[in-house]
Design a protein around this motif. Structure first.
Motif, PDB file in Angstrom:
ATOM      1  N   LEU A  77       0.847  -1.197   0.000  1.00 28.79           N
ATOM      2  CA  LEU A  77       0.000   0.000   0.000  1.00 28.79           C
ATOM      3  C   LEU A  77       0.876   1.238   0.000  1.00 28.79           C
ATOM      4  CD1 LEU A  77      -2.680  -0.967   2.679  1.00 28.79           C
ATOM      5  CD2 LEU A  77      -3.103  -0.588   0.244  1.00 28.79           C
TER       6      LEU A  77
ATOM      7  N   MET B  26       2.158   1.417 -10.007  1.00 26.71           N
ATOM      8  CA  MET B  26       0.946   1.455  -9.198  1.00 26.71           C
ATOM      9  C   MET B  26       0.017   0.278  -9.505  1.00 26.71           C
ATOM     10  SD  MET B  26       0.313   4.167  -7.180  1.00 26.71           S
ATOM     11  CE  MET B  26      -1.439   4.570  -7.387  1.00 26.71           C
TER      12      MET B  26
ATOM     13  N   SER C 292      -1.208  -2.838  -7.228  1.00 26.25           N
ATOM     14  CA  SER C 292      -2.628  -3.118  -7.070  1.00 26.25           C
ATOM     15  C   SER C 292      -2.923  -4.585  -7.405  1.00 26.25           C
ATOM     16  CB  SER C 292      -3.399  -2.155  -7.964  1.00 26.25           C
ATOM     17  OG  SER C 292      -4.750  -2.477  -7.976  1.00 26.25           O
TER      18      SER C 292
ATOM     19  N   ARG D  80      -1.767  -6.862  -4.562  1.00 26.35           N
ATOM     20  CA  ARG D  80      -2.733  -6.802  -3.459  1.00 26.35           C
ATOM     21  C   ARG D  80      -3.971  -7.624  -3.769  1.00 26.35           C
ATOM     22  NH1 ARG D  80      -1.762  -1.109  -3.495  1.00 26.35           N
ATOM     23  NH2 ARG D  80      -3.820  -0.711  -4.366  1.00 26.35           N
ATOM     24  N   ARG D  81      -4.441  -7.419  -4.993  1.00 28.42           N
ATOM     25  CA  ARG D  81      -5.665  -8.079  -5.432  1.00 28.42           C
ATOM     26  C   ARG D  81      -5.582  -9.593  -5.248  1.00 28.42           C
ATOM     27  NH1 ARG D  81      -7.805  -5.223  -9.715  1.00 28.42           N
ATOM     28  NH2 ARG D  81      -5.799  -5.070 -10.771  1.00 28.42           N
TER      29      ARG D  81
ATOM     30  N   PHE E 196      -6.163  -8.126   3.772  1.00 29.63           N
ATOM     31  CA  PHE E 196      -5.985  -7.159   4.857  1.00 29.63           C
ATOM     32  C   PHE E 196      -7.073  -7.315   5.915  1.00 29.63           C
ATOM     33  CE2 PHE E 196      -3.888  -5.203   1.266  1.00 29.63           C
ATOM     34  CZ  PHE E 196      -2.741  -4.651   1.824  1.00 29.63           C
TER      35      PHE E 196
ATOM     36  N   SER F 293     -14.481  -9.584  -2.659  1.00 30.45           N
ATOM     37  CA  SER F 293     -13.057  -9.872  -2.606  1.00 30.45           C
ATOM     38  C   SER F 293     -12.657 -10.844  -3.727  1.00 30.45           C
ATOM     39  CB  SER F 293     -12.732 -10.448  -1.234  1.00 30.45           C
ATOM     40  OG  SER F 293     -11.448 -10.969  -1.201  1.00 30.45           O
TER      41      SER F 293
ATOM     42  N   LEU G 146     -12.903  -9.023  -7.153  1.00 35.04           N
ATOM     43  CA  LEU G 146     -11.771  -8.129  -7.406  1.00 35.04           C
ATOM     44  C   LEU G 146     -10.517  -8.921  -7.738  1.00 35.04           C
ATOM     45  CD1 LEU G 146     -12.354  -5.404  -4.688  1.00 35.04           C
ATOM     46  CD2 LEU G 146     -12.425  -5.098  -7.160  1.00 35.04           C
TER      47      LEU G 146
ATOM     48  N   LYS H 214      -9.850 -15.532  -0.992  1.00 45.89           N
ATOM     49  CA  LYS H 214      -9.137 -15.564  -2.279  1.00 45.89           C
ATOM     50  C   LYS H 214      -7.817 -16.330  -2.177  1.00 45.89           C
ATOM     51  CE  LYS H 214      -7.264 -10.921  -1.451  1.00 45.89           C
ATOM     52  NZ  LYS H 214      -7.222  -9.519  -1.881  1.00 45.89           N
TER      53      LYS H 214
END
Ligand code: ATP
Ligand code: MG
Lengths: 402, 223
Positions: free
Chosen positions: B54, B74, B78, B81-82, B87, B107, B110, B156
């Motif tokens: 992040l 960026m 992302s 993270r995906r 988190f 979740s 995404l 996920k």
């Protein structure tokens, strides 16, 4: 995913229910007025055009070469040979010659300015269908020798009844004043103030005799399709005359209509701006309130584009719902004006600049549904662009800390 | 799986500099269950944010599964993270307009995962709240919400789960339940967990404890 964004957006806009409702109502009001104003103004415009073409000018009017566009009524100097009509009428089925001149009408106590229209009864009827507009008495084909047909508003304002006598005074083509006593044989009401408030109809031959202008006419009205090309054709083929389209002869009205439409667009534009600020505000506040959530969505891997899309969709939905409600609202307030019409006679014989009179009907306005929807949604999406962008650029590290 | 070398994070560079992280080097293996503790302001959240892609370090190296994170864009961050990182926050951060089920589902969506309804129900079952699937966050207790957020992070099947003070808003009973659930997931799926915490209860579950002070590692011990 896009489907999920839509459902998410949909759920989000009902979070701040009151705020969303107020925004939608403001938006609906703006769009509603847009639909209503356009329907009414188009109604006025269409009625005006119909009045001009069907009752006054036709599609094309052929005038003498010396005719000056500034003169509403052609001057006697511009009269031309009747034989021009004989030639031109071979080409056009709907074709009517006339002689117009200005005269004063005098009764025992009042006088008024009028325009005499000498016409061939059947020709004028085939182009303008005047005999359908006779409200009392008869059309000139059935009038006797000293009877004429006068406009309904003249009859009203001079208090003339069928059979009443009045005097016409005018200057003939030789420059001498002449006066004649005539009777009211018919009263005509067309909805065109040019006719109803000003005109007196008599047979062409009589007008020629009054003006001492035998064998002459002042104009020829023609109804034909593709009138723009026909106008050019006439101007190329015939000498001594000039053809004008109804638009050429209605510049004042057309300019006025442009101005009024312009004015109403400014009004509508201002309303739309207010509604747009509402959407902007709603989406921006939503963004501020949901910063944390946006941070979480980004942490979960939602991209900038998706966040931007989410907020734009929220704006779009508000715009769409507002537009649909606005169209319904617009139709509703327009409804009485479609069914009963807008009665401008309550303003008396005031000149509102449109050649209309009596009751004017608004359009249904179906043709404004799609533009209103597209306009409504596009403006809403544009209005939410900035807040959406700001939301997309929020840094999760910061928003999750607050 | 994770390698940090001489990581530094400096806020306000050039002005009154705050060295939130100062020369931090750690290796984290797959399947670890570790806590980062230390006084307030010692840099725990900062470290977790960098681990979670992040935030980016001011200097030093961060390798996530052999990839040099400092060189990623960026949208690459992302993407990591995906798909790879889950988190969990002190304040749960569920999406309030979505039900427990839908929060978990989002979740997966995404992460571009193909999934069946059972996958989501299983994830909820793993944390013991299958029967709350249709509830909205406002209709659940803090402990229940936090369990939804664990299910959301886990569903996920990420490589790494980062939990920033996950028990701070919970009573000890709920905190124990949450920790047990996460410990179970750690053992069942071999997911790596990194906690930041002040809570001795959380530390008691940990296999490895790292103590930060003023942005530096003070101790790093395994149990
Ligand atoms: N955006 C920022 N700008 C400037 N300084 C910051 C910023 N974010 C954090 N800091 C500082 O960095 C240091 C580390 O903060 P961090 O939040 O990582 O601490 P923490 O260990 O998580 O504390 P806590 O236990 O209170 O959550 C603190 O001194 C904090 O004030
Ligand atoms: Mg912290």
């Amino acid at each position: 995913m896009i489907k999920r964004l839509f459902t998410l957006a949909f759920k989000n806009i009902f979070r701040a229910r009151n705020r969303t409702m107020i925004t939608i109502i403001a938006y609906a009001f703006g769009i509603g007025l847009y639909v209503f104003m356009n329907s009414l103004l188009t109604g006025f415009y269409n009625t005006s055009v119909k009045n001009i073409i069907d009752k006054d000018i036709g599609k094309i009017k052929v005038m003498g070469n010396d005719y000056n566009l500034d003169d509403a009524v052609p001057l006697p100097e511009t009269y031309f040979e009747y034989t021009k009509y004989t030639d031109i009428s071979k080409q056009y089925e709907y074709c009517s010659p006339d002689m117009q001149f200005i005269a004063s009408i005098i009764t025992s106590d009042v006088s008024a300015k009028t325009v005499i229209r000498g016409v061939e009864t059947d020709k004028a009827n085939s182009v303008f269908h005047y005999s359908n507009d006779i409200v009392e008495g008869v059309w000139i084909d059935q009038c006797n020798d000293n009877e004429v047909v006068i406009g309904g508003r003249i009859a009203h304002s001079l208090n003339l009844k069928l059979g009443d006598v009045f005097t016409l005074i005018f200057k003939n083509r030789d420059g001498n004043f002449d006066a004649f006593d005539l009777n009211v044989g018919g009263i005509i009401s067309t909805g065109n103030p040019n006719i109803d408030r000003l005109s007196i109809f008599m047979p062409l031959a009589k007008a020629q005799e009054f003006m001492s202008a035998n064998g002459l006419i002042s104009g020829i009205s023609i109804k034909t399709k593709k009138y723009n090309t026909e106008k050019i054709k006439i101007n190329e083929t015939f000498t001594g005359v000039s053809a004008y389209t109804w638009e050429d002869l209605s510049e004042d009205f057309l300019n006025l209509d442009k101005m009024k439409s312009g004015f109403s667009s400014i009004l509508i534009f201002m309303i739309v701006i207010v509604a747009t600020v509402g959407i902007f505000n709603t989406i921006l506040l939503g963004m501020f309130e949901r910063k944390r959530e946006i941070g979480m969505l980004k942490a979960m891997g939602m991209s900038r584009r998706q966040i931007e899309l989410l907020f734009s969709i929220e704006g779009g939905i508000i715009g769409f719902v507002g537009s649909v409600a606005g169209i319904a609202f617009g139709f509703l307030i327009n409804l009485p004006f479609v069914i009963k019409g807008f009665d401008i006679s309550v303003y008396g014989d005031m000149d509102i600049g449109y050649p209309v009179q009596g009751v004017v009907k608004s359009l249904w306005g179906f043709e404004f549904i799609i533009p209103a929807l597209i306009l409504g949604v596009i403006i809403a999406v544009l209005a939410s662009y900035y807040p959406a962008r700001r939301a997309a650029r929020l840094e999760p590290v910061k928003t999750l800390r607050d | 799986m994770i390698k940090l070398e001489n990581l530094k994070k400096t806020y306000n560079p050039g002005k009154i500099e705050v060295h939130a992280l100062d020369n931090v080097s750690i290796n984290i293996e797959e399947g670890e269950f570790l806590t980062i503790h230390g006084p307030s302001g010692s840099g725990k959240t900062t470290l977790l944010n960098i681990l979670g892609c992040l935030d980016i370090a001011t200097s030093g190296d961060y390798y996530f599964k052999e990839r040099d994170v400092s060189k990623l864009s960026m949208s690459d961050l992302s993407n990591i993270r995906r798909t790879n990182i889950g988190f969990i926050f002190q304040t749960y951060n569920l999406i309030p307009v979505l039900t427990a089920y839908e929060n978990v589902e989002l979740s997966l969506m995404l992460a571009h995962r193909k999934y069946k309804k059972e996958d989501i129900l299983n994830a909820l079952d793993d944390v013991g709240i299958k029967d709350l699937a249709k509830r909205f966050p406002r209709e659940m207790s803090g402990g229940q919400q936090q369990r939804v957020s664990i299910a959301r992070a886990l569903v996920k099947s990420p490589k790494l789960i980062l939990a920033d003070e996950p028990t701070a808003n919970l009573d000890s009973e709920n905190a124990t339940m949450i920790m047990k659930a996460m410990k179970e997931m750690n053992e069942k799926y071999n997911v790596t967990f990194v906690f930041s915490t002040h809570d001795p209860l959380v530390m008691s579950f940990a296999k490895r404890l790292i103590k930060l002070k003023d942005g530096k590692i003070e101790t790093d011990e395994r149990k």
